[in-house]
Scaffold this motif. Structure first.
Motif, PDB file in Angstrom:
ATOM      1  N   THR A 240       0.858  -1.189   0.000  1.00 23.27           N
ATOM      2  CA  THR A 240       0.000   0.000   0.000  1.00 23.27           C
ATOM      3  C   THR A 240       0.888   1.231   0.000  1.00 23.27           C
ATOM      4  OG1 THR A 240      -1.774  -1.137   1.189  1.00 23.27           O
ATOM      5  CG2 THR A 240      -1.816   1.275   1.190  1.00 23.27           C
TER       6      THR A 240
ATOM      7  N   ASP B   8      -6.852   9.981 -11.898  1.00 23.23           N
ATOM      8  CA  ASP B   8      -6.599   8.562 -12.164  1.00 23.23           C
ATOM      9  C   ASP B   8      -5.607   8.370 -13.307  1.00 23.23           C
ATOM     10  OD1 ASP B   8      -8.365   8.025 -10.162  1.00 23.23           O
ATOM     11  OD2 ASP B   8      -9.982   7.272 -11.463  1.00 23.23           O
TER      12      ASP B   8
ATOM     13  N   VAL C 148      -2.052   9.062 -12.133  1.00 20.04           N
ATOM     14  CA  VAL C 148      -1.525   7.957 -11.328  1.00 20.04           C
ATOM     15  C   VAL C 148      -1.067   6.819 -12.234  1.00 20.04           C
ATOM     16  CG1 VAL C 148      -2.146   6.165  -9.659  1.00 20.04           C
ATOM     17  CG2 VAL C 148      -2.848   8.544  -9.264  1.00 20.04           C
ATOM     18  N   GLN C 149      -1.868   6.480 -13.220  1.00 17.72           N
ATOM     19  CA  GLN C 149      -1.497   5.397 -14.130  1.00 17.72           C
ATOM     20  C   GLN C 149      -0.248   5.749 -14.932  1.00 17.72           C
ATOM     21  OE1 GLN C 149      -2.447   2.404 -14.261  1.00 17.72           O
ATOM     22  NE2 GLN C 149      -4.375   2.375 -13.112  1.00 17.72           N
TER      23      GLN C 149
ATOM     24  N   ILE D 274       2.697   5.229 -12.651  1.00 20.95           N
ATOM     25  CA  ILE D 274       2.998   3.806 -12.488  1.00 20.95           C
ATOM     26  C   ILE D 274       3.711   3.265 -13.721  1.00 20.95           C
ATOM     27  CG2 ILE D 274       1.904   1.534 -12.407  1.00 20.95           C
ATOM     28  CD1 ILE D 274      -0.121   2.718 -10.441  1.00 20.95           C
TER      29      ILE D 274
ATOM     30  N   GLU E 272       1.087  -3.012 -10.768  1.00 18.68           N
ATOM     31  CA  GLU E 272      -0.344  -2.981 -11.085  1.00 18.68           C
ATOM     32  C   GLU E 272      -1.146  -2.406  -9.925  1.00 18.68           C
ATOM     33  OE1 GLU E 272      -3.937  -6.174 -12.162  1.00 18.68           O
ATOM     34  OE2 GLU E 272      -1.825  -6.813 -12.196  1.00 18.68           O
ATOM     35  N   LEU E 273      -2.027  -1.494 -10.236  1.00 22.68           N
ATOM     36  CA  LEU E 273      -2.920  -0.908  -9.246  1.00 22.68           C
ATOM     37  C   LEU E 273      -4.118  -1.826  -9.052  1.00 22.68           C
ATOM     38  CD1 LEU E 273      -3.761   1.471  -7.429  1.00 22.68           C
ATOM     39  CD2 LEU E 273      -4.776   2.540  -9.468  1.00 22.68           C
TER      40      LEU E 273
ATOM     41  N   GLN F 205      -7.854   1.709  -4.923  1.00 22.72           N
ATOM     42  CA  GLN F 205      -7.446   3.003  -4.382  1.00 22.72           C
ATOM     43  C   GLN F 205      -8.574   3.596  -3.558  1.00 22.72           C
ATOM     44  OE1 GLN F 205      -7.069   6.274  -7.279  1.00 22.72           O
ATOM     45  NE2 GLN F 205      -7.825   4.859  -8.839  1.00 22.72           N
TER      46      GLN F 205
ATOM     47  N   LEU G 206      -2.992   3.640  -2.396  1.00 20.36           N
ATOM     48  CA  LEU G 206      -3.000   2.759  -3.551  1.00 20.36           C
ATOM     49  C   LEU G 206      -2.568   1.360  -3.122  1.00 20.36           C
ATOM     50  CD1 LEU G 206      -1.052   5.029  -6.089  1.00 20.36           C
ATOM     51  CD2 LEU G 206      -3.519   5.004  -5.656  1.00 20.36           C
TER      52      LEU G 206
ATOM     53  N   VAL H  96      -1.230  -2.065  -4.438  1.00 17.31           N
ATOM     54  CA  VAL H  96      -0.550  -2.462  -5.668  1.00 17.31           C
ATOM     55  C   VAL H  96       0.067  -3.844  -5.521  1.00 17.31           C
ATOM     56  CG1 VAL H  96      -0.025  -0.050  -6.244  1.00 17.31           C
ATOM     57  CG2 VAL H  96       1.668  -1.421  -5.001  1.00 17.31           C
TER      58      VAL H  96
END
Length: 297
Positions: free
Chosen positions: A71, A101, A104-105, A108, A155-156, A159, A168, A170
């Motif tokens: 997390t 969102d 955030v992606q 990542i 990978e998320l 959230q 998050l 993950v």
């Protein structure tokens, strides 16, 4: 006599990896115990423990790739890049305005694949013969060099927003030497809000899974993997005859046999299913790089 083999332990939070080693020594009645990769006290999950002669296998396990669930809390940075440190900065409303969102992606994705990562300053890396975390705790500044690591999956899973932070959940598949705390820090920094780790669990080391591990209170009498079973989870296997096993154990080469090897390091197993050792190519021959005594099969 103590068991000779590999023990999988599910470490609880609050214990150091050394604590688990100490308990294993008491449970198995031997001093010859080691582990393949430290877990922070805050972290839980898989510790691969070697007992007696099987400690020699740890060298070949420690470099295996790993899987973690974690997390990450976005919105605050700490002195240790995890929840055990002091918060040194929090994000204001202006910083959060750019974090959605999609952002955030993107963050990542930027930390997935082959990346250059600066380890956390409170890591176990040695600087001038001392652990980095000892230097930090004594008030000394530490600058660690960046290293190349591979994050094959980041990978998320879920959230949630709480008290002005974004948490998050993950899952991460990564090469040995990757610091998940550093991923949390770098993700937060890349988004401009800061970040740190609040939970970490190691679920896999190479071919070893935490589902097969024993709890810390169940060490006494726990089954260990034989050296052959353990080696076959991290290395290709070469089945050798009894005569070949004898020669390898005596330090002799298998002349002209290198084409039988499928990798640079291979586990040689005799007809009884016992691990002879780890072998490698030497010219056109096969030679032992590490032997396991027959009594430890």
């Amino acid at each position: 006599m103590a068991s000779h083999g590999i023990l999988l332990v599910d470490k609880p939070g609050g214990l150091t990896s050394h604590d688990v080693v100490a308990r294993t020594r008491r449970a198995f009645g031997t001093r010859k115990v080691g582990h393949a990769g430290t877990l922070d006290p805050m972290a839980t999950g898989l510790l691969v423990i070697g007992i007696e002669g099987a400690t020699r296998l740890l060298t070949y396990i420690v470099g295996a790739d790993k899987t973690y669930t974690a997390t990450i809390r976005l919105g605050a940075r700490t002195t240790t890049d995890d929840a055990e440190g002091e918060i040194v900065a929090t994000a204001d409303a202006a910083a959060w305005a750019h974090v959605d969102d999609a952002a955030v992606q993107r963050g990542i994705r930027a930390l997935t694949g082959a990346i250059s990562q600066v380890p956390s300053s409170v890591s176990a890396i040695k600087v001038g013969g001392r652990r980095a975390y000892d230097l930090v705790r004594s008030g000394e500044g530490v600058e660690l060099a960046a290293r190349q690591v591979t994050v094959s999956r980041f990978e998320l899973l879920a959230q949630r927003r709480t008290d002005g932070f974004l948490d998050l959940d993950v899952v991460v598949d990564c090469s040995s030497g990757t610091y998940i705390r550093a991923l949390a820090r770098d993700l937060g920094d890349g988004l401009g809000v800061g970040g740190h780790l609040t939970a970490l669990r190691r679920t896999r080391v190479g071919g070893f899974d935490v589902a097969d591990a024993v709890g810390i209170d169940d060490l006494a009498g726990a089954r260990t993997l034989t050296p052959a079973e353990a080696a076959s989870r991290v290395l290709p296997v070469l089945h050798v005859t009894a005569d070949e096993a004898r020669d390898l154990r005596q330090g002799k080469r298998l002349v002209g046999q290198r084409d039988r090897l499928t990798a640079s390091e291979v586990a040689a197993v005799d007809p009884d299913g016992a691990l002879v050792g780890v072998v490698e190519a030497r010219g056109h021959d096969i030679k032992s790089a590490m032997n396991i005594a027959e009594v430890q099969a």
